[in-house]
Motif scaffolding. Sequence first.
Motif, mmCIF file in Angstrom:
data_model
loop_
_atom_site.group_PDB
_atom_site.id
_atom_site.type_symbol
_atom_site.label_atom_id
_atom_site.label_comp_id
_atom_site.label_asym_id
_atom_site.label_seq_id
_atom_site.Cartn_x
_atom_site.Cartn_y
_atom_site.Cartn_z
ATOM 1 N N LEU A 65 3.258 4.203 -4.448
ATOM 2 C CA LEU A 65 4.240 4.801 -5.359
ATOM 3 C C LEU A 65 3.756 4.724 -6.804
ATOM 4 O O LEU A 65 4.023 5.619 -7.606
ATOM 5 C CB LEU A 65 5.594 4.095 -5.232
ATOM 6 C CG LEU A 65 6.467 4.498 -4.050
ATOM 7 C CD1 LEU A 65 7.740 3.672 -4.009
ATOM 8 C CD2 LEU A 65 6.816 5.977 -4.127
ATOM 9 N N GLN A 117 5.567 -1.091 -12.847
ATOM 10 C CA GLN A 117 6.174 -2.349 -12.426
ATOM 11 C C GLN A 117 7.600 -2.125 -11.918
ATOM 12 O O GLN A 117 8.027 -2.745 -10.952
ATOM 13 C CB GLN A 117 6.176 -3.334 -13.600
ATOM 14 C CG GLN A 117 6.468 -4.750 -13.182
ATOM 15 C CD GLN A 117 6.506 -5.713 -14.359
ATOM 16 O OE1 GLN A 117 7.124 -5.442 -15.374
ATOM 17 N NE2 GLN A 117 5.824 -6.829 -14.212
ATOM 18 N N MET A 118 8.328 -1.204 -12.579
ATOM 19 C CA MET A 118 9.696 -0.947 -12.153
ATOM 20 C C MET A 118 9.755 -0.253 -10.799
ATOM 21 O O MET A 118 10.628 -0.529 -9.987
ATOM 22 C CB MET A 118 10.423 -0.070 -13.188
ATOM 23 C CG MET A 118 10.918 -0.819 -14.396
ATOM 24 S SD MET A 118 11.994 -2.194 -13.986
ATOM 25 C CE MET A 118 13.465 -1.315 -13.500
ATOM 26 N N ILE A 119 8.829 0.667 -10.548
ATOM 27 C CA ILE A 119 8.920 1.419 -9.293
ATOM 28 C C ILE A 119 8.346 0.617 -8.127
ATOM 29 O O ILE A 119 8.701 0.863 -6.981
ATOM 30 C CB ILE A 119 8.249 2.806 -9.385
ATOM 31 C CG1 ILE A 119 8.794 3.738 -8.284
ATOM 32 C CG2 ILE A 119 6.735 2.721 -9.235
ATOM 33 C CD1 ILE A 119 9.201 5.076 -8.736
ATOM 34 N N CYS A 120 7.491 -0.352 -8.414
ATOM 35 C CA CYS A 120 6.843 -1.098 -7.318
ATOM 36 C C CYS A 120 7.897 -1.817 -6.480
ATOM 37 O O CYS A 120 8.514 -2.780 -6.925
ATOM 38 C CB CYS A 120 5.836 -2.111 -7.857
ATOM 39 S SG CYS A 120 5.108 -3.079 -6.529
ATOM 40 N N PRO A 121 8.129 -1.358 -5.232
ATOM 41 C CA PRO A 121 9.199 -1.947 -4.438
ATOM 42 C C PRO A 121 8.864 -3.373 -4.006
ATOM 43 O O PRO A 121 9.726 -4.093 -3.531
ATOM 44 C CB PRO A 121 9.300 -1.042 -3.208
ATOM 45 C CG PRO A 121 8.307 0.044 -3.388
ATOM 46 C CD PRO A 121 7.381 -0.338 -4.486
ATOM 47 N N ASP A 122 7.592 -3.752 -4.151
ATOM 48 C CA ASP A 122 7.167 -5.051 -3.652
ATOM 49 C C ASP A 122 6.884 -6.061 -4.748
ATOM 50 O O ASP A 122 6.296 -7.106 -4.488
ATOM 51 C CB ASP A 122 5.954 -4.868 -2.737
ATOM 52 C CG ASP A 122 6.346 -4.100 -1.501
ATOM 53 O OD1 ASP A 122 7.067 -4.669 -0.683
ATOM 54 O OD2 ASP A 122 5.983 -2.914 -1.383
ATOM 55 N N GLN A 123 7.290 -5.756 -5.968
ATOM 56 C CA GLN A 123 7.135 -6.683 -7.088
ATOM 57 C C GLN A 123 5.697 -7.193 -7.190
ATOM 58 O O GLN A 123 5.451 -8.364 -7.440
ATOM 59 C CB GLN A 123 8.119 -7.872 -6.948
ATOM 60 C CG GLN A 123 9.589 -7.509 -7.070
ATOM 61 C CD GLN A 123 10.183 -6.925 -5.804
ATOM 62 O OE1 GLN A 123 9.805 -7.311 -4.718
ATOM 63 N NE2 GLN A 123 11.080 -5.980 -5.927
ATOM 64 N N THR A 130 2.062 7.615 -8.444
ATOM 65 C CA THR A 130 2.824 8.800 -8.829
ATOM 66 C C THR A 130 3.474 8.679 -10.205
ATOM 67 O O THR A 130 4.000 9.645 -10.723
ATOM 68 C CB THR A 130 3.949 9.108 -7.804
ATOM 69 O OG1 THR A 130 4.913 8.048 -7.862
ATOM 70 C CG2 THR A 130 3.421 9.213 -6.399
ATOM 71 N N VAL A 131 3.506 7.478 -10.785
ATOM 72 C CA VAL A 131 4.269 7.322 -12.025
ATOM 73 C C VAL A 131 3.441 7.060 -13.280
ATOM 74 O O VAL A 131 3.896 7.370 -14.375
ATOM 75 C CB VAL A 131 5.342 6.201 -11.923
ATOM 76 C CG1 VAL A 131 6.387 6.559 -10.897
ATOM 77 C CG2 VAL A 131 4.725 4.859 -11.634
ATOM 78 N N CYS A 191 6.200 0.642 -21.695
ATOM 79 C CA CYS A 191 6.063 1.484 -20.500
ATOM 80 C C CYS A 191 6.581 0.725 -19.275
ATOM 81 O O CYS A 191 7.772 0.636 -19.091
ATOM 82 C CB CYS A 191 4.624 1.970 -20.302
ATOM 83 S SG CYS A 191 4.467 3.078 -18.884
ATOM 84 N N THR A 226 6.877 -0.430 4.001
ATOM 85 C CA THR A 226 6.028 0.151 2.971
ATOM 86 C C THR A 226 6.719 1.341 2.313
ATOM 87 O O THR A 226 7.139 2.266 2.995
ATOM 88 C CB THR A 226 4.714 0.629 3.609
ATOM 89 O OG1 THR A 226 4.110 -0.490 4.234
ATOM 90 C CG2 THR A 226 3.779 1.199 2.574
ATOM 91 N N GLY A 266 0.778 -1.236 0.000
ATOM 92 C CA GLY A 266 0.000 0.000 0.000
ATOM 93 C C GLY A 266 0.807 1.282 0.000
ATOM 94 O O GLY A 266 0.349 2.310 0.489
ATOM 95 N N CYS A 267 2.022 1.262 -0.555
ATOM 96 C CA CYS A 267 2.848 2.478 -0.513
ATOM 97 C C CYS A 267 2.351 3.533 -1.487
ATOM 98 O O CYS A 267 2.670 4.711 -1.366
ATOM 99 C CB CYS A 267 4.307 2.152 -0.809
ATOM 100 S SG CYS A 267 4.639 1.633 -2.515
ATOM 101 N N THR A 306 3.142 -11.849 -16.761
ATOM 102 C CA THR A 306 4.408 -11.136 -16.862
ATOM 103 C C THR A 306 4.737 -10.510 -15.522
ATOM 104 O O THR A 306 4.498 -9.348 -15.285
ATOM 105 C CB THR A 306 4.348 -10.053 -17.947
ATOM 106 O OG1 THR A 306 3.145 -9.322 -17.746
ATOM 107 C CG2 THR A 306 4.345 -10.653 -19.315
ATOM 108 N N TYR A 323 1.739 -6.865 -12.143
ATOM 109 C CA TYR A 323 2.025 -7.780 -13.245
ATOM 110 C C TYR A 323 0.871 -7.787 -14.228
ATOM 111 O O TYR A 323 -0.161 -7.159 -13.994
ATOM 112 C CB TYR A 323 2.325 -9.189 -12.720
ATOM 113 C CG TYR A 323 1.165 -9.877 -12.025
ATOM 114 C CD1 TYR A 323 0.726 -9.469 -10.783
ATOM 115 C CD2 TYR A 323 0.520 -10.962 -12.632
ATOM 116 C CE1 TYR A 323 -0.324 -10.106 -10.145
ATOM 117 C CE2 TYR A 323 -0.525 -11.599 -11.998
ATOM 118 C CZ TYR A 323 -0.942 -11.168 -10.748
ATOM 119 O OH TYR A 323 -1.989 -11.794 -10.137
#
Lengths: 92, 218
Positions: free
Chosen positions: A15, A67-73, A18-19, A63, B21, A12-13, B3, A76
């Motif tokens: 992030l 997915q890249m910024i998601c710190p929790d992977q 924002t992108v 794009c 978080t 739930g961050c 993916t 998808y």
Amino acid sequence: MKLKIDERRCKGCNLCTTVCPYNIFQEGRKLNERGGIMIPPILDRPERCTNCRLRKLYGRQLCGACQMICPDQAIYWVEEDPYSEESVVIEF
Amino acid sequence: MTTRVFEKWYREDRLPHIFCTGCGNGTVMNCAIKAVDTMQWEIDDTVFVSGIGCSSRAPGYISTDSLHTTHGRALAFATGVKMANPDLNVVVFTGDGDVSAIGGNHFIHACRRNIDLTVICMNNMIYGMTGGQGSPCTPVGMISTTTPPYGGAAEPVFDLAELAVAAGGANHVARWTSYHTKELTKPLRPVLPTKGSRLSRRWCSARPHSAGETSSAR
Ligand SMILES: Cc1ncc(C[n+]2csc(CCOP(=O)(O)OP(=O)(O)O)c2C)c(N)n1
Ligand code: SF4
Ligand SMILES: [Mg+2]
């Protein structure tokens, strides 16, 4: 392709909110499926996502900022059932 | 077909990870894996090495062989790995406390020796794992659990990028924040194949209970 958030991973961050150039991720209101303190974002018309629409056409990941910024992977895509209601038409 | 992000590089069974978080450590992992993947390094010939700290837990979530070593000494172990088998691609994940405080000498000498290592420092400007104490990278005026409550950290900070340059050997030194995912992967790409040591210093968002103001460096 269809955009998904893995609620078992999302903390739930927000992030991702924002992108995304389409503002698809909106701050959520409901607790995640584990009932924890994590509030995953909600998807606003995810069929607008570039990768959902054009991945097949280009044959590669497009794009993917979320997915890249998601710190929790947690972000998808899944293959879409061609007959499902959310099915999207390729736009050019 | 799904993916997932770098499915083959992550140990899916170890996720979700322990990072708080919004902590940028996870984002930096994504970027590092993307760079390595773009370079077409293989899982079998890549080794991730780390010291101690939250940032240093990263290799534990990656499918390659990895070493989770002692506090500050990741670079010494990485040097050993490289000496034993120079064909391996060795990447070191480290924290600001790990690399600038207890491991400061290992760091400057690894730069000076220039033996083809990549160092990725996740700088959250505090000792995150042990509860938010001030580190040599805590900016002047910032509050942490060990800096004065009024006025904050009083000592000048270490500029790790400048330090790596001054140490003489590092071929490539870059600094970005964990918000800049494109830039974070880009400088690594033309640079990873360059022989010699590299420092990539990444600023992470601070953990919520730590030096609060630093989270603007996200
Ligand atoms: C020899 C030794 N001294 C002290 C510690 C305690 N310790 C564990 S993690 C840590 C700080 C790590 O800070 P940093 O490298 O910035 O990582 P972060 O958690 O902020 O990512 C310390 C001092 C230790 N494990 N070993
Ligand atoms: S891939 Fe890009 S367009 Fe699609 S949801 Fe993520 S950020 Fe938005
Ligand atoms: Mg730290």
